[in-house]
Write an enzyme that holds these catalytic residues in place. Structure first.
Site, PDB file in Angstrom:
ATOM      1  CE1 TYR A  94      -4.182   1.403  -0.229  1.00 44.55           C
ATOM      2  CE2 TYR A  94      -3.779   2.415   1.895  1.00 44.55           C
ATOM      3  CZ  TYR A  94      -4.555   2.275   0.777  1.00 44.55           C
ATOM      4  OH  TYR A  94      -5.704   3.014   0.650  1.00 44.55           O
ATOM      5  CE  LYS A 152      -7.495   5.956   1.418  1.00 47.45           C
ATOM      6  NZ  LYS A 152      -8.581   6.837   0.920  1.00 47.45           N
TER       7      LYS A 152
END
Ligand SMILES: NC(=O)c1ccc[n+]([C@@H]2O[C@H](COP(=O)([O-])OP(=O)(O)OC[C@H]3O[C@@H](n4cnc5c(N)ncnc54)[C@H](O)[C@@H]3O)[C@@H](O)[C@H]2O)c1
Length: 254
Positions: free
Chosen positions: A153, A160
């Site tokens: 990720y 995020k």
């Protein structure tokens, strides 16, 4: 009585009918809300998908990197609704170099694009909609748990983490306007955004096994329902919060 009877919502992020935002818009209409969509890029594609909703809503162009789009958003949305009670931010993008195990080599230029689209835009969108939210309301964004370093990720995880922090600061500054700001941290779902993550299958394999409630990678309804709940009148004193809709994975040990 629907959960969102009389609510006027702006929903961003519909790209296909597997988009989390598509299910948010569908369920919101079923619960009595009036929905306006924004679309990015190929608007004709978004308009085609919008026709699959119970009531095809207007689609307004919004590239969150385009200042003119943001500056004119309230006027363009205001042509369809006389105000907004809720805004859904379901937007994320990172160049391929930001994902898939390239963390140590990604350029700032690419990271800055990821942060602009996926993090800063949460603030830009909320502020652009503020003139339409005179009676207060709710802003909801889509998150992926950023308290851990995940496989593949990479810089999207950093984006995020920034989103989670930005959400708390927005909650601080918009509280005086009667606006609640919250995030839904969803588990992995097979959307276009997810398919563009090299190595996404690592999540696909491990998540359902780790989740005490199990996890269906093809079902965006649980995340969408949590968005609806946060947009409703049933969380009147909740802001700066992150609701995990991940089958329970965030609460488990290794
Ligand atoms: N799919 C998952 O596994 C998952 C899990 C947790 C959180 N999320 C988050 O959910 C949100 C929605 O993603 P999704 O999974 O439904 O995928 P999706 O690909 O259907 O939606 C992503 C949306 O972002 C929009 N977008 C990209 N760049 C934009 C820009 N410059 N301006 C405006 N819009 C832009 C795209 O048009 C698209 O509609 C994202 O924030 C994503 O990070 C996804």
């Amino acid at each position: 009585m629907g959960l969102l009877d009389g609510k006027r919502l702006l929903v961003t992020g519909v790209l296909t009918d597997s988009s989390i935002a598509f299910n948010v818009a569908r369920l919101a209409q079923e619960e009595g809300a009036q929905v306006v969509l924004t679309g990015f890029g190929r608007l004709s594609l978004v308009e085609r998908i919008a026709k699959r909703l119970p009531e095809p809503p207007p689609v307004i162009e919004l590239d969150v990197q385009n200042t003119e789009h943001l500056d004119t958003l309230a006027d363009r949305v205001g042509a369809h609704v006389d105000g907004l009670d809720g805004v859904v931010h379901s937007i994320g993008f990172a160049p391929q170099t930001c994902l898939g195990g390239n963390f140590l080599n990604t350029s700032w230029e690419d990271v800055s694009t990821a942060l602009h689209v996926s993090t800063f835009s949460f603030k830009s969108l909320a502020v652009a909609c503020l003139p339409l939210m005179k009676e207060g309301g709710a802003v909801v964004g889509l998150d992926f748990d950023a308290t851990k370093a995940w496989p593949v990720y990479d810089w999207m995880g950093v984006a995020k983490a920034g989103l989670e922090s930005a959400s708390r600061y927005l909650a601080r500054d918009l509280g005086r306007h009667g606006i609640r700001v919250n995030l839904v941290a969803a588990g992995p779902l097979r959307t276009m955004a997810a398919k563009s993550i090299p190595g996404f299958q690592e999540f696909e394999e491990s998540w359902p096994a780790k989740a005490p409630l199990g996890w269906d990678l093809a079902d965006t309804a649980p995340a969408a329902k949590a968005c609806l709940a946060l947009l409703s009148d049933w969380f009147p004193a909740t802001t700066g919060e992150i609701v995990h809709v991940d089958g329970g994975v965030h609460a488990m040990g290794a």
